[in-house]
Motif scaffolding. Structure first.
Motif, PDB file in Angstrom:
ATOM      1  N   CYS A 130      -0.910  28.425  55.395  1.00  0.00           N
ATOM      2  CA  CYS A 130      -0.184  29.578  54.709  1.00  0.00           C
ATOM      3  C   CYS A 130      -0.600  31.162  54.985  1.00  0.00           C
ATOM      4  CB  CYS A 130      -0.699  29.335  53.173  1.00  0.00           C
ATOM      5  SG  CYS A 130      -2.523  29.638  52.925  1.00  0.00           S
ATOM      6  N   ALA A 131      -0.102  31.405  56.043  1.00  0.00           N
ATOM      7  CA  ALA A 131      -0.506  32.659  56.682  1.00  0.00           C
ATOM      8  C   ALA A 131       0.791  33.195  57.545  1.00  0.00           C
ATOM      9  CB  ALA A 131      -1.721  32.620  57.522  1.00  0.00           C
ATOM     10  N   PHE A 189      -3.838  35.941  56.392  1.00  0.00           N
ATOM     11  CA  PHE A 189      -3.718  35.055  54.836  1.00  0.00           C
ATOM     12  C   PHE A 189      -3.539  36.125  53.866  1.00  0.00           C
ATOM     13  CE2 PHE A 189      -6.236  32.455  57.655  1.00  0.00           C
ATOM     14  CZ  PHE A 189      -5.516  31.075  57.593  1.00  0.00           C
ATOM     15  N   CYS A 215      -4.066  33.090  49.749  1.00  0.00           N
ATOM     16  CA  CYS A 215      -2.963  32.061  49.692  1.00  0.00           C
ATOM     17  C   CYS A 215      -3.493  30.639  50.042  1.00  0.00           C
ATOM     18  CB  CYS A 215      -1.741  32.031  50.758  1.00  0.00           C
ATOM     19  SG  CYS A 215      -2.234  32.077  52.616  1.00  0.00           S
ATOM     20  N   ASP A 249      -3.991  26.822  51.117  1.00  0.00           N
ATOM     21  CA  ASP A 249      -3.333  25.815  52.095  1.00  0.00           C
ATOM     22  C   ASP A 249      -2.995  24.536  51.523  1.00  0.00           C
ATOM     23  OD1 ASP A 249      -5.923  24.745  51.758  1.00  0.00           O
ATOM     24  OD2 ASP A 249      -6.846  25.434  53.596  1.00  0.00           O
ATOM     25  N   ARG A 298      -7.516  30.993  51.372  1.00  0.00           N
ATOM     26  CA  ARG A 298      -7.972  31.578  52.205  1.00  0.00           C
ATOM     27  C   ARG A 298      -7.416  33.077  52.143  1.00  0.00           C
ATOM     28  NH1 ARG A 298      -8.373  28.186  57.658  1.00  0.00           N
ATOM     29  NH2 ARG A 298      -8.112  26.050  56.941  1.00  0.00           N
TER      30      ARG A 298
END
Length: 275
Positions: free
Chosen positions: A74-75, A95, A99, A101, A107
């Motif tokens: 999620c980045a 990140f 967010c 993952d 993270r």
């Protein structure tokens, strides 16, 4: 045989420990030292997680793209080549302010991944630098160097060196760490761009962790550690752990993809733990 169950507030960050035991003073002392064990295992786990992230983006960014989306991460990911050629390649995994993952872990911050060459090439190095980075608000610092040391093409091998490592838990406890592991790939070799079937074996190495009170723990591979890329945690193998009053073995179990492990002290006392 006495057993104490350790539960974590967050998955895979072992420095946040609640100990289920009585008010016995000996158990209280054991609890403090088990917290140090948990933090040490959490450091190893976070290193493995960040290494997995680095492997994922390095594999997904094998093309000449300048941005990338990687499944499970999620980045925002940006790629630059400072010298204008294919390598070195710098991949920034951002990140942002947080967010979640695929493991439901939050993270924050950045991982800066630098590749000197393809991961499958002997001598190539992947360096992962943490920048204002945390997992579930556990601050993580330091650099991970992953160097291809393969001498036999059918047995890919790497060294993993951690320098200036530091974990700061939510209570302000600080755990500095460093060390080197040797890792061999035992499955998934024929599918270099598919990571899900990869299995790695940490065959040797030592890691040291120094706690806030100055106690230094030494973790040495006793039996090879099995790490499946598809599993968050190490699933099998043993670490010898020594330092302070601790002198025993961490056992990761029977190759199940779970968060459970056991610490057995030299006197035979056994503690069931969970990351």
């Amino acid at each position: 045989m006495k057993k104490i169950t350790i539960l974590l507030i967050t998955i895979c960050i072992g420095s946040l420990l609640f100990v289920s035991c009585s008010n016995d003073s000996n158990e209280g002392t054991a609890s403090a030292d088990l917290t140090n064990i948990g933090a040490s295992i959490a450091i190893d786990t976070s290193n493995e997680m960040d290494l997995n992230t680095g492997l994922a983006v390095a594999t997904s960014t094998a093309t000449a793209k300048t941005t990338e989306t990687v499944v499970g991460i999620c980045a925002s990911i940006t790629i630059t080549t400072p010298n204008g050629g294919e390598y070195p390649k710098v991949i920034l995994i951002d990140f942002g302010t947080g967010c979640k993952d695929d493991n439901n872990l939050t993270r924050k911050g950045k991982l800066e991944v630098t590749l000197t060459g393809a991961l499958t090439t002997t001598g190539s190095k992947m360096t992962i630098k943490r920048v204002d980075y945390s997992i579930n608000n556990i601050k993580l610092e330091g650099t991970i160097e992953h160097t291809n040391t393969t001498t036999v093409t059918t047995v890919p091998q790497w060294t993993r060196k951690v320098t200036n490592g530091k974990l700061t838990d939510l209570q302000g406890g600080v755990y500095t760490n460093s060390g080197t592991y040797t890792t061999k790939q035992t499955a998934g070799i024929d599918t270099p761009y598919v990571l899900s079937d990869d299995i790695y074996e940490v065959t040797e190495g030592t890691h040291t962790v120094t706690t806030s009170n100055g106690t230094t723990l030494t973790l040495t591979v006793k039996e090879p550690l099995i790490k499946k890329y598809s599993c968050t945690f190490i699933s099998k193998g043993q670490l010898k752990i020594q330092g302070g009053i601790l002198n025993g073995v961490v056992d990761y179990g029977n190759n199940d993809c779970d968060a459970l492990y056991t610490y057995t002290h030299e006197n035979g006392a056994s503690f069931n733990l969970s990351m």
